[in-house]
Scaffold this motif. Structure first.
Motif, PDB file in Angstrom:
ATOM      1  N   UNK A 107       0.834  -1.196   0.000  1.00  0.00           N
ATOM      2  CA  UNK A 107       0.000   0.000   0.000  1.00  0.00           C
ATOM      3  C   UNK A 107       0.873   1.253   0.000  1.00  0.00           C
ATOM      4  N   UNK A 108       0.587   2.145  -0.913  1.00  0.00           N
ATOM      5  CA  UNK A 108       1.372   3.371  -1.096  1.00  0.00           C
ATOM      6  C   UNK A 108       1.466   4.195   0.191  1.00  0.00           C
ATOM      7  N   UNK A 109       0.337   4.538   0.795  1.00  0.00           N
ATOM      8  CA  UNK A 109       0.357   5.407   1.979  1.00  0.00           C
ATOM      9  C   UNK A 109       0.989   4.704   3.174  1.00  0.00           C
ATOM     10  N   UNK A 110       0.793   3.401   3.284  1.00  0.00           N
ATOM     11  CA  UNK A 110       1.427   2.666   4.380  1.00  0.00           C
ATOM     12  C   UNK A 110       2.939   2.649   4.206  1.00  0.00           C
ATOM     13  N   UNK A 111       3.425   2.553   2.965  1.00  0.00           N
ATOM     14  CA  UNK A 111       4.870   2.628   2.728  1.00  0.00           C
ATOM     15  C   UNK A 111       5.417   3.973   3.166  1.00  0.00           C
ATOM     16  N   UNK A 112       4.686   5.039   2.915  1.00  0.00           N
ATOM     17  CA  UNK A 112       5.127   6.368   3.348  1.00  0.00           C
ATOM     18  C   UNK A 112       5.163   6.461   4.878  1.00  0.00           C
ATOM     19  N   UNK A 113       4.204   5.847   5.551  1.00  0.00           N
ATOM     20  CA  UNK A 113       4.227   5.825   7.014  1.00  0.00           C
ATOM     21  C   UNK A 113       5.417   5.020   7.528  1.00  0.00           C
ATOM     22  N   UNK A 114       5.728   3.916   6.865  1.00  0.00           N
ATOM     23  CA  UNK A 114       6.907   3.131   7.246  1.00  0.00           C
ATOM     24  C   UNK A 114       8.173   3.962   7.079  1.00  0.00           C
ATOM     25  N   UNK A 115       8.275   4.666   5.957  1.00  0.00           N
ATOM     26  CA  UNK A 115       9.439   5.523   5.727  1.00  0.00           C
ATOM     27  C   UNK A 115       9.562   6.617   6.765  1.00  0.00           C
ATOM     28  N   UNK A 116       8.431   7.228   7.114  1.00  0.00           N
ATOM     29  CA  UNK A 116       8.438   8.282   8.142  1.00  0.00           C
ATOM     30  C   UNK A 116       8.850   7.705   9.495  1.00  0.00           C
ATOM     31  N   UNK A 117       8.363   6.510   9.812  1.00  0.00           N
ATOM     32  CA  UNK A 117       8.725   5.875  11.087  1.00  0.00           C
ATOM     33  C   UNK A 117      10.224   5.609  11.151  1.00  0.00           C
ATOM     34  N   UNK A 118      10.809   5.143  10.043  1.00  0.00           N
ATOM     35  CA  UNK A 118      12.244   4.873  10.029  1.00  0.00           C
ATOM     36  C   UNK A 118      13.032   6.173  10.164  1.00  0.00           C
ATOM     37  N   UNK A 119      12.518   7.237   9.580  1.00  0.00           N
ATOM     38  CA  UNK A 119      13.180   8.537   9.709  1.00  0.00           C
ATOM     39  C   UNK A 119      13.101   9.035  11.148  1.00  0.00           C
ATOM     40  N   UNK A 120      11.907   8.946  11.760  1.00  0.00           N
ATOM     41  CA  UNK A 120      11.762   9.338  13.163  1.00  0.00           C
ATOM     42  C   UNK A 120      12.691   8.513  14.052  1.00  0.00           C
ATOM     43  N   UNK A 121      12.759   7.217  13.784  1.00  0.00           N
ATOM     44  CA  UNK A 121      13.596   6.315  14.582  1.00  0.00           C
ATOM     45  C   UNK A 121      15.046   6.775  14.602  1.00  0.00           C
ATOM     46  N   UNK A 122      15.504   7.335  13.489  1.00  0.00           N
ATOM     47  CA  UNK A 122      16.907   7.716  13.354  1.00  0.00           C
ATOM     48  C   UNK A 122      17.194   9.166  13.721  1.00  0.00           C
TER      49      UNK A 122
END
Length: 192
Positions: A107-122
């Motif tokens: 899912x496109x929007x879920x991939x963007x949320x995953x990317x944002x989560x990885x960015x926040x994590x770092x």
């Protein structure tokens, strides 16, 4: 572009010409892109440099930006001494960088949320991550599990999932947020 053609077919089915459908699609897409760019350059209203705890907020924009649906969530965090960063205020580059660090989902929007989560994590200035979901099932439930596992495997950062549905009450939400912020403060004190 397939999306543009699909909108033209819908317009034609509604009695409009293909050209009218394409013009409407191009106009709407341009307005949407301008809206997204304006959102990225606008910092959240509760951003306050005096607040030492920064929380990364994940969730779909319809939930994060509607104070009625989210029960004035960012204000509650602000009242607890936190500032927030909405995942939709991250740049496309930040999100795409995060997306490269994780296996994609369908899912496109879920991939963007995953990317944002990885960015926040770092991000060094993020003290915790909260993921707001409006349903306990569906794509968000899968994304939540992936995010939680990634965070637990790579960092001690606190993570909180909040499902907002017809059973959600403000008292229960406030209790969970207070506990979450207390946990962050205890972790900070332990590191000092």
């Amino acid at each position: 572009e397939p999306e543009r053609k699909a909108y033209s077919r819908v317009a034609h089915a509604l009695g409009y010409t293909n050209a009218e459908g394409k013009r409407a699609y191009d106009f709407a897409k341009g307005e949407f892109e301008r809206f997204i760019e304006a959102e990225k350059t606008t910092l959240p209203a509760d951003r306050n440099e005096n607040k030492t705890t920064t929380i990364g907020l994940l969730g779909h924009s319809y939930l994060l930006q509607d104070n009625y649906l989210n029960m004035n969530f960012t204000k509650k965090l602000s009242d607890l001494g936190c500032q927030t960063i909405d995942c939709h205020h991250l740049s496309d580059g930040d999100i795409e960088h995060g997306m490269k660090q994780i296996r994609p989902v369908s899912w496109y929007f879920e991939n963007r949320l995953l990317g944002a989560a990885m960015r926040f994590r770092d991000m060094d200035n993020i003290s915790g991550i909260v993921y707001l979901i409006s349903f306990g099932c569906g794509a968000g439930s899968i994304t939540n599990e992936i995010i939680e596992l990634e965070i637990l495997e790579h960092t001690p950062m606190p993570f909180l999932r909040i499902i907002l549905d017809e059973y959600s009450g403000e008292t229960g939400l406030m209790t969970r947020l207070e506990s979450f912020v207390d946990m962050i403060q205890l972790k900070k004190k332990a590191l000092i």
